[in-house]
Design an enzyme around this catalytic site. Structure first.
Site, PDB file in Angstrom:
ATOM      1  N   ASP A  12     -58.634  78.652 -55.711  1.00 58.90           N
ATOM      2  CA  ASP A  12     -57.363  78.359 -56.292  1.00 58.90           C
ATOM      3  C   ASP A  12     -57.184  77.966 -57.513  1.00 58.90           C
ATOM      4  OD1 ASP A  12     -56.981  78.963 -53.433  1.00 58.90           O
ATOM      5  OD2 ASP A  12     -55.763  77.033 -52.949  1.00 58.90           O
ATOM      6  N   ASP A  50     -54.032  81.019 -53.689  1.00 54.09           N
ATOM      7  CA  ASP A  50     -52.870  80.449 -52.741  1.00 54.09           C
ATOM      8  C   ASP A  50     -51.881  81.563 -52.916  1.00 54.09           C
ATOM      9  OD1 ASP A  50     -52.403  78.518 -50.947  1.00 54.09           O
ATOM     10  OD2 ASP A  50     -51.301  77.276 -52.199  1.00 54.09           O
ATOM     11  N   HIS A  52     -48.124  82.492 -51.500  1.00 54.61           N
ATOM     12  CA  HIS A  52     -47.158  82.349 -50.794  1.00 54.61           C
ATOM     13  C   HIS A  52     -45.988  83.237 -51.133  1.00 54.61           C
ATOM     14  CE1 HIS A  52     -49.197  78.787 -49.335  1.00 54.61           C
ATOM     15  NE2 HIS A  52     -48.970  78.294 -50.558  1.00 54.61           N
ATOM     16  N   HIS A  85     -44.665  76.897 -54.896  1.00 50.81           N
ATOM     17  CA  HIS A  85     -45.667  77.020 -55.569  1.00 50.81           C
ATOM     18  C   HIS A  85     -46.349  78.242 -55.371  1.00 50.81           C
ATOM     19  CE1 HIS A  85     -47.588  74.945 -52.131  1.00 50.81           C
ATOM     20  NE2 HIS A  85     -48.561  75.857 -52.330  1.00 50.81           N
ATOM     21  N   LYS A 110     -54.645  83.837 -49.334  1.00 49.27           N
ATOM     22  CA  LYS A 110     -54.127  82.825 -48.215  1.00 49.27           C
ATOM     23  C   LYS A 110     -52.758  82.321 -48.648  1.00 49.27           C
ATOM     24  CE  LYS A 110     -56.642  79.229 -50.376  1.00 49.27           C
ATOM     25  NZ  LYS A 110     -55.485  78.020 -50.309  1.00 49.27           N
ATOM     26  N   CYS A 155     -57.523  72.260 -50.167  1.00 49.53           N
ATOM     27  CA  CYS A 155     -58.120  73.664 -50.163  1.00 49.53           C
ATOM     28  C   CYS A 155     -59.676  73.590 -50.090  1.00 49.53           C
ATOM     29  CB  CYS A 155     -57.399  74.769 -50.913  1.00 49.53           C
ATOM     30  SG  CYS A 155     -55.775  74.921 -50.660  1.00 49.53           S
TER      31      CYS A 155
HETATM   32  C1  VGL Z   1     -53.225  73.621 -52.324  1.00 51.38           C
HETATM   33  C2  VGL Z   1     -51.458  72.229 -51.540  1.00 51.38           C
HETATM   34  C3  VGL Z   1     -50.839  73.192 -51.372  1.00 51.38           C
HETATM   35  C4  VGL Z   1     -54.712  73.540 -52.596  1.00 51.38           C
HETATM   36  C5  VGL Z   1     -52.692  74.729 -51.778  1.00 51.38           C
HETATM   37  O1  VGL Z   1     -55.174  74.651 -53.204  1.00 51.38           O
HETATM   38  O2  VGL Z   1     -55.403  72.653 -52.430  1.00 51.38           O
HETATM   39  N1  VGL Z   1     -52.811  72.203 -51.823  1.00 51.38           N
HETATM   40  N2  VGL Z   1     -51.119  74.480 -51.098  1.00 51.38           N
HETATM   41 ZN    ZN Z   2     -50.021  76.244 -51.124  1.00 49.78          ZN
END
Ligand code: VGL
Ligand code: ZN
Length: 212
Positions: A12, A50, A52, A85, A110, A155
């Site tokens: 990420d 990430d 979404h 995010h 993901k 993550c």
């Molecule tokens: C993450 C919070 C929400 C991460 C992803 O990449 O650690 N943290 N989504």
């Molecule tokens: Zn996330």
């Protein structure tokens, strides 16, 4: 295809997790040069994003009456509530502009199921669906997975835990990670927990020193 025993997993490294992003991890951008340097010493590099949809279950904005940083419950699992995010196709979901990407051979996405979060690069939080990363690494002959990225306490942690469960030998690169630290000390505690779970904690210099 030549078997490749080791892989580097970049978790990420996206704009939204860096200063200026919507879920900025303090010093998140400081790990980008570490990622670039480490990529030089790995023949196989993979990454997660990430990713979404709007209105994702992990967004506080999807839970009227709840606020960012609260923990609620989704399908009997604890769910932290985050600012919106890493919305698919948005600038915030892009890799940090300084990240070198030409060596990344596979990117897994993901958190794209609107109703299930996915911290790990391998499985969603309910362990219902694989991203395909574990299968990919096995086909490549990988035995050792070196993990770094954002964020240590979410993550990176979940990815390390799943990698251990899948039978890989797992290394986490301490200076290649930064934590959200919703509670002060979360990232430090996470590294200690990971050690206890069989993850070896390394520094990037342990991997690059001989090549300098
Ligand atoms: C993450 C919070 C929400 C991460 C992803 O990449 O650690 N943290 N989504
Ligand atoms: Zn996330």
């Amino acid at each position: 295809m030549k078997a490749c025993k080791k892989a580097l997993l970049l978790v990420d490294l996206q704009n939204d997790f860096c200063p200026g992003g919507s879920l900025a991890v303090p010093e998140g951008d400081a790990v980008v040069p570490v990622a670039n340097q480490l990529q030089e010493v790995f023949a196989l590099v993979v990454a997660s994003k990430d990713w979404h949809p709007r209105g994702h279950i992990s967004f506080a904005s999807s839970h009227p009456g709840h606020s960012i940083g609260e923990v609620t419950e989704v399908h009997h699992l604890a769910q932290e509530l985050w600012p919106d995010h890493c919305i698919q196709e948005s600038r915030g979901a892009e890799f940090h502009p300084q990240l070198r990407t030409e060596k990344i051979q596979k990117v897994v996405y993901k958190g794209s199921d609107p109703a299930i979060d996915s911290y790990s690069a391998f499985f969603d939080n309910e362990h219902q669906r694989s991203t395909g990363l574990g299968e990919y690494l096995l086909v490549q002959g990988v035995e050792d997975v070196y993990i770094m990225g954002l964020a240590t306490d979410y993550c990176v942690k979940y990815s390390c835990q799943d990698a251990v469960k899948l039978g890989f030998k797992v290394y986490v690169i301490e200076d290649g990670c930064r934590g959200v630290n919703l509670k002060p000390g979360d990232a430090v505690r996470t590294l200690a927990e990971m050690r206890a779970e069989g993850v070896q904690v390394l520094k990037s210099a342990d991997l690059v020193k001989s090549s300098g």
